[in-house]
Design a protein around this motif. Structure first.
Motif, short mmCIF file in Angstrom:
data_model
loop_
_atom_site.label_atom_id
_atom_site.label_comp_id
_atom_site.label_asym_id
_atom_site.label_seq_id
_atom_site.Cartn_x
_atom_site.Cartn_y
_atom_site.Cartn_z
N GLU A 72 0.15 -1.35 -0.06
CA GLU A 72 0.08 -0.12 0.34
C GLU A 72 1.14 1.05 -0.28
O GLU A 72 0.37 2.11 -0.60
N LYS A 73 1.99 1.13 0.45
CA LYS A 73 3.13 2.50 0.85
C LYS A 73 4.49 2.26 -0.02
O LYS A 73 5.14 3.20 0.18
N ASP A 74 4.36 1.22 -1.23
CA ASP A 74 5.43 0.96 -1.77
C ASP A 74 6.70 1.46 -0.65
O ASP A 74 7.40 1.28 -1.51
N ILE A 75 6.84 0.47 0.17
CA ILE A 75 7.98 0.12 0.68
C ILE A 75 8.56 -1.28 0.78
O ILE A 75 7.65 -1.94 0.74
N ARG A 76 10.07 -1.06 0.38
CA ARG A 76 10.68 -2.09 0.31
C ARG A 76 11.04 -3.12 2.30
O ARG A 76 11.80 -2.11 2.62
N LEU A 77 10.75 -4.04 1.98
CA LEU A 77 11.57 -4.61 3.52
C LEU A 77 12.14 -5.58 3.05
O LEU A 77 12.43 -6.44 2.19
N ASP A 78 13.71 -5.28 4.01
CA ASP A 78 14.46 -6.15 3.65
C ASP A 78 14.69 -6.59 4.38
O ASP A 78 14.92 -6.20 5.75
N PHE A 79 14.98 -8.10 4.40
CA PHE A 79 14.48 -8.92 5.72
C PHE A 79 15.79 -10.10 5.69
O PHE A 79 15.88 -10.77 4.41
N ASN A 80 16.33 -10.06 6.70
CA ASN A 80 17.56 -10.56 6.88
C ASN A 80 18.16 -11.36 7.95
O ASN A 80 17.94 -10.76 8.60
N CYS A 81 18.35 -12.00 7.99
CA CYS A 81 18.58 -13.32 8.71
C CYS A 81 18.63 -14.18 8.13
O CYS A 81 18.52 -14.90 7.49
N PRO A 82 19.68 -14.86 8.70
CA PRO A 82 20.60 -16.29 8.45
C PRO A 82 20.20 -17.49 8.34
O PRO A 82 18.96 -17.71 9.91
N LYS A 83 19.80 -18.07 8.06
CA LYS A 83 19.06 -19.61 8.37
C LYS A 83 19.78 -20.59 9.73
O LYS A 83 20.78 -20.52 9.17
N GLY A 84 18.41 -20.86 10.49
CA GLY A 84 19.57 -22.09 10.87
C GLY A 84 19.46 -21.59 12.94
O GLY A 84 20.08 -21.84 13.50
N ILE A 85 19.53 -20.33 12.81
CA ILE A 85 19.10 -19.97 14.84
C ILE A 85 17.91 -20.00 15.12
O ILE A 85 16.85 -19.61 15.03
N GLU A 86 18.75 -20.75 16.40
CA GLU A 86 17.49 -21.39 17.13
C GLU A 86 17.70 -20.37 18.53
O GLU A 86 18.45 -20.58 19.11
N PHE A 87 17.13 -20.06 18.98
CA PHE A 87 16.93 -19.64 20.06
C PHE A 87 15.88 -19.23 21.17
O PHE A 87 14.56 -20.10 20.20
N ASN A 88 15.56 -19.36 22.33
CA ASN A 88 14.97 -19.77 23.33
C ASN A 88 14.23 -18.73 23.26
O ASN A 88 14.50 -17.90 24.20
N ILE A 89 12.29 -18.30 22.85
CA ILE A 89 11.50 -17.32 23.65
C ILE A 89 10.33 -17.70 23.51
O ILE A 89 9.93 -18.96 22.85
N ASP A 90 9.50 -16.44 23.88
CA ASP A 90 8.30 -17.35 24.07
C ASP A 90 7.26 -17.05 22.84
O ASP A 90 7.76 -15.42 22.56
N PRO A 91 7.50 -17.47 21.96
CA PRO A 91 6.51 -17.49 20.49
C PRO A 91 5.31 -16.13 19.93
O PRO A 91 5.42 -14.75 19.52
N GLU A 92 4.17 -16.21 21.28
CA GLU A 92 3.04 -15.54 21.02
C GLU A 92 3.20 -14.47 21.63
O GLU A 92 3.36 -13.31 20.87
N ARG A 93 3.98 -13.95 23.02
CA ARG A 93 4.86 -12.56 23.67
C ARG A 93 5.39 -12.07 22.17
O ARG A 93 5.83 -10.39 22.00
N PHE A 94 6.43 -12.52 21.77
CA PHE A 94 7.66 -12.04 20.73
C PHE A 94 6.79 -11.39 19.91
O PHE A 94 6.93 -10.30 19.31
N GLN A 95 5.93 -12.43 18.95
CA GLN A 95 4.92 -11.50 17.86
C GLN A 95 5.28 -10.56 17.85
O GLN A 95 4.79 -9.90 17.16
N GLN A 96 4.48 -10.58 19.50
CA GLN A 96 3.92 -8.83 19.25
C GLN A 96 4.80 -8.01 19.61
O GLN A 96 4.43 -6.65 18.98
N VAL A 97 6.05 -8.24 19.84
CA VAL A 97 7.17 -7.25 19.47
C VAL A 97 7.40 -6.67 18.38
O VAL A 97 7.71 -5.85 18.38
N VAL A 98 7.84 -8.00 17.61
CA VAL A 98 7.81 -7.80 15.92
C VAL A 98 7.01 -6.36 15.14
O VAL A 98 6.91 -6.34 14.45
#
Ligand code: ADP
Length: 257
Positions: A128-154
């Motif tokens: 809608e805003k013609d904004i490009r999102l550059d997503f940069n994340c190496p694959k295979g990093i495993e981390f302990n987070i609360d997926p539901e709560r952390f989703q709110q952060v992102v």
């Protein structure tokens, strides 16, 4: 005689105790004041959408309205009701976070897949805003987070990056793996935050300019929720910004020991 038996040493201790009690009393007083200020901000915050609701309901009732006008007013009423409901949800979440009545339930999460999935929900809004999102994340990093709560952060941080960016700019979300920690960095080329406001943006209900934030639907709770959740994960969140150039929010999470 009690005071004689206490001796000089104990009198020092009594003095210290007195000072501690005074410090505690001051702290209680400060908390009380903080609570009162927060309550009056909330009342104010609730008053605004209610005023809109009442005003537009009055206007919508007029006989002289065309169908188009009535629909326009009803749409505004719907949006304001939506804002009100979001505000209450956010306030409820903050209250829970504050009281630590919630549990962070961490699980091992592969960050690339997890973040990619969240980012995909923004496809339409980005287009809608013609904004490009550059997503940069190496694959295979495993981390302990609360997926539901952390989703709110992102979501909150991407929401802000989008809200406060002009059309045809760029946003980036980058993940960096360091020994025993991971940094997640959100960067935009948006309107930025004045340096005088920057120290306060994590405060509850703090908005830089009420009007610019209100137009974009904010009520100043997004970043407070981010901070609470990140800290509940044992992490840290920092923000840097240049007015007119953009904002960078960095989340730093430690690996559990
Ligand atoms: P809101 O819901 O009002 O956006 P937040 O708590 O998320 O509330 O943010 C607080 C204030 O910080 C906002 O009112 C906005 O002015 C400013 N802000 C937050 N993120 C950004 C950003 N990425 N770019 C510019 N300003 C921002």
């Amino acid at each position: 005689d009690f005071s004689v038996r206490l001796g000089a040493h104990s009198r020092d201790e009594l003095g210290q105790l007195g000072t501690s009690i005074q410090t505690l009393a001051n702290e209680l007083q400060r908390l009380k004041q903080e609570r009162n200020e927060f309550l009056s901000s909330i009342s104010h915050e609730l008053q605004t959408p209610l005023t809109y609701l009442k005003g537009y309901a009055d206007v919508a009732k007029r006989q002289s309205n065309s169908e188009d006008e009535r629909n326009k007013y009803l749409n505004i009423i719907q949006e304001e009701a939506q804002r009100l409901s979001q505000l209450l949800k956010d306030l409820f979440q903050l209250a829970q976070l504050d009281q630590h009545t919630f549990l962070i339930q961490k699980q091992k999460i592969e960050l690339y897949t997890y973040l990619k999935n969240i980012v995909e929900h923004f496809d339409l809004a980005l287009k809608e805003k013609d904004i490009r999102l550059d997503f940069n994340c190496p694959k295979g990093i495993e981390f302990n987070i609360d997926p539901e709560r952390f989703q709110q952060v992102v979501v909150n941080l991407l929401d802000n990056a989008l809200k406060y960016s002009d059309d045809e700019t760029e946003i980036s979300l980058s993940v960096e793996k360091l020994p025993k920690r991971v940094n997640i960095v959100f960067k935009d080329q948006g309107i930025g935050i004045p340096s005088t406001d920057l120290p306060y943006v994590f405060d509850k209900l703090y908005r830089v300019e009420k009007s610019r934030s209100r137009k974009s639907g904010g009520h100043g709770l997004g970043l407070s929720i981010v901070k609470e959740i990140v800290e509940a994960h044992g992490g840290k969140v920092t923000i840097e910004s240049k007015l007119g150039q953009g904002t960078t929010v960095k989340i730093s999470l430690r690996e559990d020991v």
